[in-house]
Design an enzyme around this catalytic site. Structure first.
Site, short mmCIF file in Angstrom:
data_model
loop_
_atom_site.label_atom_id
_atom_site.label_comp_id
_atom_site.label_asym_id
_atom_site.label_seq_id
_atom_site.Cartn_x
_atom_site.Cartn_y
_atom_site.Cartn_z
CE1 TYR A 103 48.75 72.31 -39.67
CE2 TYR A 103 50.97 72.97 -40.51
CZ TYR A 103 49.59 72.58 -41.00
OH TYR A 103 49.20 71.40 -41.43
N GLY A 220 77.28 73.67 23.57
CA GLY A 220 78.70 72.62 23.95
C GLY A 220 79.47 73.22 23.24
CG ASP A 221 83.65 72.77 24.47
OD1 ASP A 221 83.31 74.30 24.52
OD2 ASP A 221 83.78 72.17 25.37
CB SER A 222 83.38 72.85 18.29
OG SER A 222 83.13 72.31 17.03
CE LYS A 226 76.69 72.57 20.00
NZ LYS A 226 78.42 72.29 19.72
CB THR A 227 74.66 69.46 15.07
OG1 THR A 227 75.73 70.86 14.91
CG2 THR A 227 74.21 69.87 13.53
#
Length: 351
Positions: A103, A220-222, A226-227
């Protein structure tokens, strides 16, 4: 003639109305908190209301720790700090503090102190009251606000079914993660092998899902890109380090999945994810099974070496049957160098 009835109220919750009271909510709260009572207040809520004639009224809900017997009609009087004026309230015991709170909330100009104490009358009123409580929870806009509403208006359901209520609210109010914005456009990857480019155009088809698409394993290598390349192809699910298919992370409207740096020895649902079948279920650790729409390809990213390379994993003697199946359902590519030329790419993402 019988003597006049002596004033006395014995209640745990008090509802006070101060007509023609010019005090601010803050001034009123300060004075009310200084009242000396044998039982401590737990919650105070004050609403300032202007009537049609412009006169201000104050409505106050006080919840005490235990019952307080008030025998003095002037006990709750407030005093003006600027002039010689006392404000005397109408005093009532509040049978339902939830009703009083609703209320005095109606005008919105309120001030509160302490923690509201749930009462057993909150959920009275049968099915319609329950429907109203759940409707208010759904309209609240967030899980935390919905839980507050149900704790107050449907305490029995809140206590008995909290786990299910919490789980359902997670699903209802979970916001999809913001779309990923790749810092590098797809055109900047100018050394993508032809086989990789062909796989992309044949299997990543947007919402028009191909029939049993082929997944791909890119080893594959770092820092070969690729990411970043994998995440530039369109809307996708990105799962790094471990598999989480809960609705908070996994989007069934994605075009493809990217699974990055997940040890194949511990990859759950290996065939379902590799093979791209439609409509399958996954059990989540602390929730109900989730339905995966499927029908989309997956890009698996890994580095050479044990516990990372999918090729080495499948070459293990115990996985000979799985290898035969995987070669039919996925493309395997080993990168010989970066997917881009020059130095304009900058640092690549690392899980």
């Amino acid at each position: 003639m019988s003597p006049p009835k002596r004033f006395q109220i014995n209640a745990k919750n008090y509802f006070l109305t101060y007509p023609r009271c010019s005090l601010t909510k803050e001034e009123a709260l300060s004075q009310i908190r200084n009242f000396q009572t044998p039982t401590n207040p737990k919650f105070i809520k004050i609403c300032r209301e202007l009537h049609e004639n412009g006169e201000p009224h104050l409505h106050v809900l006080i919840q005490f720790e235990g019952k307080y017997k008030c025998q003095n009609q002037r006990f709750f009087d407030l005093v003006s700090p600027t002039r010689s004026a006392h404000f005397h309230p109408n005093i009532q015991g509040a049978k339902s503090s939830s009703d009083v709170k609703s209320y005095i909330d109606k005008d919105g100009d309120t001030w509160r102190w302490g923690t509201f104490q749930i009462d057993g009358r909150s959920a009275r009123g049968g099915q319609q009251s329950a429907n109203d409580a759940y409707a208010a929870a759904l309209n609240s806009g967030s899980k935390s606000e919905a839980l507050k509403i149900l704790r107050e208006l449907a305490p029995r359901d809140y206590l008995r079914d909290f786990h299910h209520i919490s789980s359902n609210l997670d699903r209802i109010f979970t916001k999809p993660p913001p779309p990923y914005e790749n810092p590098f456009p797809l055109s900047s990857f100018d050394r993508v092998p032809e086989e990789l480019d062909e796989w992309f155009h044949e299997n990543v088809m947007g919402r028009a899902r191909p029939l049993r698409p082929k997944s791909i394993v890119i080893e594959g290598d770092s820092r070969t890109g690729k990411t970043m390349w994998s995440r530039a192809l369109g809307p996708h699910n990105y799962l790094c380090g471990h598999l989480d298919l809960s609705p908070k992370v996994y989007n069934n409207d994605a075009w493809y999945n990217v699974i990055d740096d997940v040890d194949p020895h511990y990859l759950k649902h290996f065939k379902r994810i590799h093979g791209g079948p439609e409509d399958w279920q996954s059990n989540t650790k602390y929730g109900k099974p989730v339905q995966i729409k499927g029908g989309i390809p997956t890009i698996f990213l890994c580095n050479p070496g044990p516990n990372s390379s999918y090729k080495e994993f499948l070459d293990e003697e115990k996985n000979s049957a799985l290898k035969a199946w995987a070669l039919k359902n996925a493309t395997f590519i080993s990168l010989e160098g970066p997917l881009y030329s020059g130095t304009n790419q900058g640092p690549t993402q690392s899980c």
